[in-house]
Write an enzyme that holds these catalytic residues in place. Structure first.
Site, short mmCIF file in Angstrom:
data_model
loop_
_atom_site.label_atom_id
_atom_site.label_comp_id
_atom_site.label_asym_id
_atom_site.label_seq_id
_atom_site.Cartn_x
_atom_site.Cartn_y
_atom_site.Cartn_z
N VAL A 15 34.48 44.96 34.71
CA VAL A 15 34.85 44.31 33.46
C VAL A 15 33.64 43.56 32.87
O VAL A 15 33.32 43.71 31.67
CB VAL A 15 36.03 43.32 33.68
CG1 VAL A 15 36.39 42.61 32.37
CG2 VAL A 15 37.25 44.06 34.22
N VAL A 34 32.98 34.75 14.28
CA VAL A 34 33.06 33.42 14.90
C VAL A 34 32.49 32.35 13.96
O VAL A 34 32.98 31.23 13.92
CB VAL A 34 32.28 33.43 16.25
CG1 VAL A 34 32.07 32.03 16.78
CG2 VAL A 34 33.02 34.28 17.27
N ARG A 46 27.06 38.30 42.82
CA ARG A 46 26.87 38.14 44.26
C ARG A 46 25.50 38.69 44.67
O ARG A 46 24.82 38.13 45.50
CB ARG A 46 27.98 38.91 44.98
CG ARG A 46 28.24 38.52 46.41
CD ARG A 46 29.45 39.25 46.92
NE ARG A 46 29.65 40.51 46.17
CZ ARG A 46 30.69 41.30 46.29
NH1 ARG A 46 31.66 40.96 47.11
NH2 ARG A 46 30.80 42.42 45.59
N GLY A 189 39.64 57.95 40.90
CA GLY A 189 39.09 56.61 40.65
C GLY A 189 40.11 55.62 40.11
O GLY A 189 39.75 54.51 39.71
N GLU A 192 42.00 51.81 44.11
CA GLU A 192 40.83 51.26 44.79
C GLU A 192 40.82 51.74 46.23
O GLU A 192 41.81 52.26 46.74
CB GLU A 192 40.89 49.74 44.73
CG GLU A 192 40.75 49.25 43.30
CD GLU A 192 40.66 47.75 43.21
OE1 GLU A 192 40.19 47.13 44.16
OE2 GLU A 192 41.07 47.23 42.17
N ASP A 203 49.90 43.16 42.70
CA ASP A 203 49.25 43.07 41.38
C ASP A 203 50.32 42.93 40.29
O ASP A 203 50.21 42.06 39.42
CB ASP A 203 48.40 44.33 41.16
CG ASP A 203 47.75 44.36 39.79
OD1 ASP A 203 46.73 43.68 39.61
OD2 ASP A 203 48.29 45.05 38.90
N LYS A 207 51.27 39.67 37.67
CA LYS A 207 51.40 39.82 36.21
C LYS A 207 52.80 39.41 35.76
O LYS A 207 52.97 38.80 34.68
CB LYS A 207 51.11 41.27 35.82
CG LYS A 207 49.64 41.65 36.03
CD LYS A 207 49.44 43.15 36.00
CE LYS A 207 47.96 43.53 36.14
NZ LYS A 207 47.77 44.96 36.34
N GLY A 309 40.70 49.20 33.39
CA GLY A 309 39.44 49.86 33.04
C GLY A 309 38.49 48.85 32.40
O GLY A 309 38.92 47.88 31.78
P1 NDP Z 1 34.38 43.98 40.24
O1 NDP Z 1 34.60 43.94 41.70
O2 NDP Z 1 33.99 45.24 39.60
O3 NDP Z 1 33.29 42.87 39.85
C1 NDP Z 1 33.27 41.61 40.42
C2 NDP Z 1 32.00 40.88 39.99
O4 NDP Z 1 32.02 39.58 40.54
C3 NDP Z 1 30.71 41.55 40.46
O5 NDP Z 1 29.74 41.48 39.46
C4 NDP Z 1 30.30 40.70 41.65
O6 NDP Z 1 28.89 40.63 41.85
C5 NDP Z 1 30.80 39.34 41.23
N1 NDP Z 1 31.06 38.45 42.36
C6 NDP Z 1 31.85 38.67 43.42
N2 NDP Z 1 31.85 37.59 44.23
C7 NDP Z 1 31.04 36.68 43.65
C8 NDP Z 1 30.63 35.39 44.01
N3 NDP Z 1 31.06 34.80 45.13
N4 NDP Z 1 29.77 34.73 43.18
C9 NDP Z 1 29.33 35.29 42.05
N5 NDP Z 1 29.70 36.54 41.64
C10 NDP Z 1 30.54 37.21 42.45
O7 NDP Z 1 35.73 43.39 39.59
P2 NDP Z 1 36.40 43.78 38.18
O8 NDP Z 1 35.38 43.70 37.11
O9 NDP Z 1 37.16 45.04 38.33
O10 NDP Z 1 37.50 42.63 38.02
C11 NDP Z 1 37.15 41.33 37.61
C12 NDP Z 1 38.40 40.55 37.27
O11 NDP Z 1 39.10 41.21 36.22
C13 NDP Z 1 39.41 40.42 38.42
O12 NDP Z 1 40.05 39.18 38.33
C14 NDP Z 1 40.40 41.54 38.13
O13 NDP Z 1 41.68 41.30 38.68
C15 NDP Z 1 40.45 41.47 36.62
N6 NDP Z 1 40.90 42.69 35.98
C16 NDP Z 1 40.30 43.87 36.25
C17 NDP Z 1 40.70 45.04 35.63
C18 NDP Z 1 40.04 46.34 35.89
O14 NDP Z 1 40.51 47.36 35.37
N7 NDP Z 1 38.97 46.39 36.68
C19 NDP Z 1 41.83 45.02 34.67
C20 NDP Z 1 42.36 43.70 34.41
C21 NDP Z 1 41.92 42.59 35.06
P3 NDP Z 1 28.01 41.95 42.18
O15 NDP Z 1 27.97 42.72 40.89
O16 NDP Z 1 26.70 41.44 42.58
O17 NDP Z 1 28.77 42.67 43.25
N1 HSE Z 2 44.74 47.59 39.64
C1 HSE Z 2 45.26 47.28 38.35
C2 HSE Z 2 46.12 48.44 37.86
C3 HSE Z 2 44.12 46.98 37.41
O1 HSE Z 2 46.14 49.51 38.46
O2 HSE Z 2 46.83 48.27 36.86
C4 HSE Z 2 44.55 46.34 36.13
O3 HSE Z 2 45.03 45.05 36.31
#
Ligand code: NDP
Ligand code: HSE
Length: 434
Positions: A15, A34, A46, A189, A192, A203, A207, A309
């Site tokens: 994201v 804005v 991380r 994909g 997970e 999950d 929600k 996504g």
């Molecule tokens: P990812 O696992 O793809 O990304 C997580 C990010 O957080 C990475 O950049 C990672 O760093 C960073 N990170 C992890 N731990 C730490 C830490 N301790 N300190 C600093 N940075 C950290 O997650 P997503 O992007 O998929 O999801 C992010 C959020 O969005 C979650 O809350 C998820 O539930 C929510 N979400 C996701 C959706 C999706 O489709 N993916 C849909 C709706 C909500 P690094 O890049 O170095 O690994």
């Molecule tokens: N794992 C979640 C899903 C991502 O499949 O809908 C979106 O929140």
């Protein structure tokens, strides 16, 4: 130098990287909308040295010190797209208490401890926006939080998990079993590496808690949600659903109304359910999400789109960034929570719906009467019975009229003890019909 809105971006994964891309590609339009340019002050990750392709962001902005970034004086808005409970909660509370607005997609944290975040936002006089946390790109939370605030919402029914919807849609289309459909979802994909949160309903339950809190003006947490996943849904269940003109979906259902004691209360549940093919949610296929909202004056509303996504979710995050940035420039903030109703949570046993029970029984005189007697003793009325024989055994499929969940559970318990019942193959709720 004119005004500027400066963001701390926490997380740059699926994201976060799309948030960076959209901020870059739409910079001029966003600034116009804005009233000031939006700039990234820093990006906490991380692994700061990880290759991130052609991401349009200065590598010097990456840091592992998320808390230090949040505390910086030149940061106006904190965007949290890391996920999980800690340290995300600490970062967001620090930001909100110090008056910095926050945008988050973190459904797990909002469902686990949203109250702490809302309290911190109220304390700091800051905005807390989280449109992306439920149903990805679909504009849903702000319609509940703003547009429908003049109405009374009675029910929210939705498909809010894309992975399980993909799996169930595949099972429906091809007759595949759960394991086979999960393998396909993983290969494409959607699922997970560890699909537990999706397939076990965690999950969707998070929600559901967020949706119920907003819809009914009361705090609902993940623990208040009755949760069942889809791992037990079999190819035979899907075939049985088809025979009834139904399909099976993982539904989130939140209802407000009088409980058994007549007092106003809220019921929130996530479980697989049969729904008629004519129901609008039945045609929601693939990894799409859809949410059906019923309100007293507005009637029925349906929200549909991509629930997951990088880019779709980033779209919702960007919408929130624009809203909180505008508020900041105007020197105002929006109350993030309306929890005045403070309603009790109704136990699952009081949820009323219809049921599809599939059991293997001995095929001899008096068996149907014995089985029907158990239903009658628990005041569960039978709507239809279908029997197919196999030598000395028979398969019985019973569909009930509406009954409380506790009555159905007691019926199933007693059926299990009946010597003519060989096994109970499945018990599924039936929603969305008469
Ligand atoms: P990812 O696992 O793809 O990304 C997580 C990010 O957080 C990475 O950049 C990672 O760093 C960073 N990170 C992890 N731990 C730490 C830490 N301790 N300190 C600093 N940075 C950290 O997650 P997503 O992007 O998929 O999801 C992010 C959020 O969005 C979650 O809350 C998820 O539930 C929510 N979400 C996701 C959706 C999706 O489709 N993916 C849909 C709706 C909500 P690094 O890049 O170095 O690994
Ligand atoms: N794992 C979640 C899903 C991502 O499949 O809908 C979106 O929140």
């Amino acid at each position: 130098m004119g005004k500027l809105v400066r963001l701390a971006l926490l997380g740059c994964g699926t994201v976060g990287s799309e948030v960076v891309r959209l901020l870059h590609e739409q910079a001029a339009d966003l600034a116009a909308r804005v009233g000031a340019p939006i700039e990234i002050a820093g990006v906490a990750v991380r692994r700061p040295n990880r290759a991130r392709g052609d991401l349009p962001v200065d590598p010097a902005l990456f840091t592992t010190d998320a808390l230090g970034l949040v505390k910086r004086d030149d940061v106006d808005v904190v965007v949290e797209v890391v996920g999980g409970i800690e340290p995300a909660r600490t970062w967001l509370v620090e930001a909100l208490r110090s008056g910095k607005s926050a945008v988050t997609a973190n459904k797990a944290l909002l469902a686990e401890d949203g109250g702490t975040l809302h309290d911190a936002a109220a304390e700091g006089g800051a905005d807390l926006f989280y449109e992306a946390s439920v149903a990805g790109a679909i504009p849903l939370l702000r319609p509940l939080r703003d547009s429908l605030h003049g109405d009374s919402i009675t029910r929210v029914t939705g498909i809010v998990n894309g992975t399980t919807n993909f799996i169930l849609s595949a099972m429906d289309a091809t007759g595949a079993g759960f394991t086979e459909a999960l393998e396909e979802a993983t290969a494409l994909g959607y699922a997970e590496a560890d699909p537990t949160a999706d397939v076990e309903g965690f999950d969707a339950a998070a929600k559901a808690a967020i949706l119920a809190s907003l819809a009914f003006h009361t705090r609902v947490g993940a623990d208040d949600v009755h949760r069942e996943g889809i791992t037990e849904v079999s190819a035979a269940d899907m075939a049985s659903a088809k025979a009834m003109g139904c399909t099976i979906k993982l539904l989130c259902i939140a209802e407000r109304g009088p409980g058994a004691d007549g007092a106003e209360s809220v019921s929130v549940r996530v479980h697989p359910a049969m729904i008629p093919r004519s129901h609008p949610l039945a045609s929601v296929g693939d990894a799409f999400n859809a949410v059906f909202v019923e309100a007293v004056a507005a009637g029925q509303l349906m929200f549909y789109g991509r629930g997951a996504g990088g880019a779709p979710t980033a779209s919702a995050v960007l919408g929130d960034i624009v809203a909180v940035a505008r508020n900041r420039l105007a020197g105002v903030h929006t109350a993030s929570e309306s929890a005045y109703a403070d309603l009790p949570i109704r136990p699952m046993g009081e949820a009323v719906t219809r049921y599809h029970i599939s059991l293997d029984v001995a095929d001899r005189a008096g068996v149907l009467a014995a089985v029907a007697g158990v239903f009658a003793r628990h005041d569960v009325s039978i709507a239809t019975v279908r029997q197919s024989g196999r030598d000395a055994d028979a398969s019985l499929v019973i569909v009930t009229h509406r009954a409380p969940d506790a009555a159905l559970a007691a019926t199933v318990e007693e059926l299990r003890g009946l010597d003519v019942v060989r096994s109970i193959a499945s018990v599924l709720r039936v929603e969305g019909g008469q």
